[in-house]
Scaffold this active site. Structure first.
Site, short mmCIF file in Angstrom:
data_model
loop_
_atom_site.label_atom_id
_atom_site.label_comp_id
_atom_site.label_asym_id
_atom_site.label_seq_id
_atom_site.Cartn_x
_atom_site.Cartn_y
_atom_site.Cartn_z
N HIS A 98 0.78 -1.14 0.13
CA HIS A 98 0.11 0.18 0.10
C HIS A 98 0.87 1.12 -0.01
CE1 HIS A 98 -2.88 3.41 1.35
NE2 HIS A 98 -3.76 2.26 0.75
N GLU A 170 -3.50 1.77 -7.68
CA GLU A 170 -3.80 2.90 -6.52
C GLU A 170 -3.14 4.34 -6.99
OE1 GLU A 170 -6.38 1.99 -3.36
OE2 GLU A 170 -4.24 1.51 -2.24
N GLY A 176 -6.86 8.66 -0.52
CA GLY A 176 -7.02 9.44 0.96
C GLY A 176 -7.66 10.70 0.76
N SER A 216 -10.21 7.46 -4.06
CA SER A 216 -11.37 8.32 -4.13
C SER A 216 -12.38 7.91 -4.88
CB SER A 216 -10.99 9.94 -4.50
OG SER A 216 -9.91 10.25 -3.76
C1 PEP Z 1 -6.66 3.95 -0.24
O1 PEP Z 1 -6.09 4.58 0.50
O2 PEP Z 1 -6.13 2.90 -0.57
C2 PEP Z 1 -7.86 4.25 -0.77
C3 PEP Z 1 -8.22 3.78 -1.80
O3 PEP Z 1 -8.24 5.33 -0.11
P1 PEP Z 1 -9.57 6.18 -0.45
O4 PEP Z 1 -10.77 5.22 -1.38
O5 PEP Z 1 -10.21 6.74 0.72
O6 PEP Z 1 -9.22 7.15 -1.57
#
Ligand code: PEP
Length: 258
Positions: A98, A170, A176, A216
């Site tokens: 991650h 990601e 985030g 997001s």
């Molecule tokens: C993440 O941090 O892996 C993630 C997908 O977060 P978010 O969906 O909140 O952007």
């Protein structure tokens, strides 16, 4: 053979054991899971035992994941958790790489490769997260970045192990609270390059590895990502941290699948 649809969430450093167990049992009681779909819930280490004790729909339907694991089988690694400890709890999958672990805890692709071998060698599933930073995107090296992360992270993995592998794409700039939501047209070219790299590494079995998109995602945009030809599911943070949000985002993603 068509690829399965996967939908998962990672709670990060949130929730007590009883909160995670309540989430899991409410989710298992309220969600409908078609045969070619698997859900993934990844609570903190301290919640794993409590969640594993919940009467689930079965490991084929809702996979229980760990947020990290160490590569060594045991030894002088204070604060770390081994694969056999996860197996003993009934964990199905380990999330590796991650963006927060790469950035805050300096995990390298070579570290992740050792972890991937430990996890796959024990017959556990891997969800390997890859993605470029905002700076790498600005310099136009998104596809090179994810190719490097895949080639090193999965180096030496055999084609016969690919049934245990899934990839989360990601983009670091999109995840985030401070993230900028990506557009489907940002995601598809990188997802296609991930697909090509997996085919280069593993041949035909590589083309069957599911690629999830994360960053997001919420119910309003989930379907626009799952409609993309090289996206097979979603990996969601904030929007899926309530049972209602998890189900709404999952259903929107499932509905968008072509
Ligand atoms: C993440 O941090 O892996 C993630 C997908 O977060 P978010 O969906 O909140 O952007």
């Amino acid at each position: 053979m068509s690829r399965p649809f996967l939908f998962g969430t990672n709670f990060k450093m949130n929730q007590t054991p009883s909160e995670s167990a309540a989430f899991y049992s409410r989710l298992a009681a309220s969600v409908t899971i078609p045969p070619d779909v698997s859900l993934i819930v990844i609570p903190p280490f301290t919640s794993l035992a409590a969640v594993a004790a919940v009467d689930r729909q079965g490991p084929e339907s809702i996979w229980l994941g760990a947020q990290n694991v160490h590569w060594a089988s045991e030894g002088a690694y204070t604060g770390e958790i081994s694969v056999s400890m996860l197996l003993a709890l009934g964990v199905d999958l380990a999330l590796l790489g991650h963006a927060e672990r790469r950035r805050e805890f300096h995990e390298t692709d070579a570290d992740l490769n050792k972890k991937a071998h430990a996890v796959l060698g024990a017959g556990l599933r891997v969800l390997l997260a890859v993605g470029e930073t905002a700076e790498e995107r600005t310099f136009g090296v998104s596809t090179e970045t994810v190719a490097r992360q895949l080639k090193i992270g999965l180096h030496g993995v055999g084609p016969e192990q690919t049934g245990l592998v899934q990839i989360a794409y990601e983009p670091v700039w999109s995840i985030g609270a401070g993230g900028t939501p990506a557009r489907p047209e940002d995601v598809q070219p990188v997802a296609a390059s991930i697909r090509n790299t997996l085919a280069e590494l593993f041949g035909d079995p590589g083309t069957q590895i599911p690629i999830l998109y994360g960053g997001s995602v919420d119910p309003s945009n989930a379907g626009s990502f799952t409609a993309l030809p090289d996206i097979d599911g979603l990996f969601v943070g904030r929007a899926a941290w309530t049972v209602e949000g998890f189900i709404a985002t999952y259903e929107a993603g499932l509905a968008g699948r072509k």
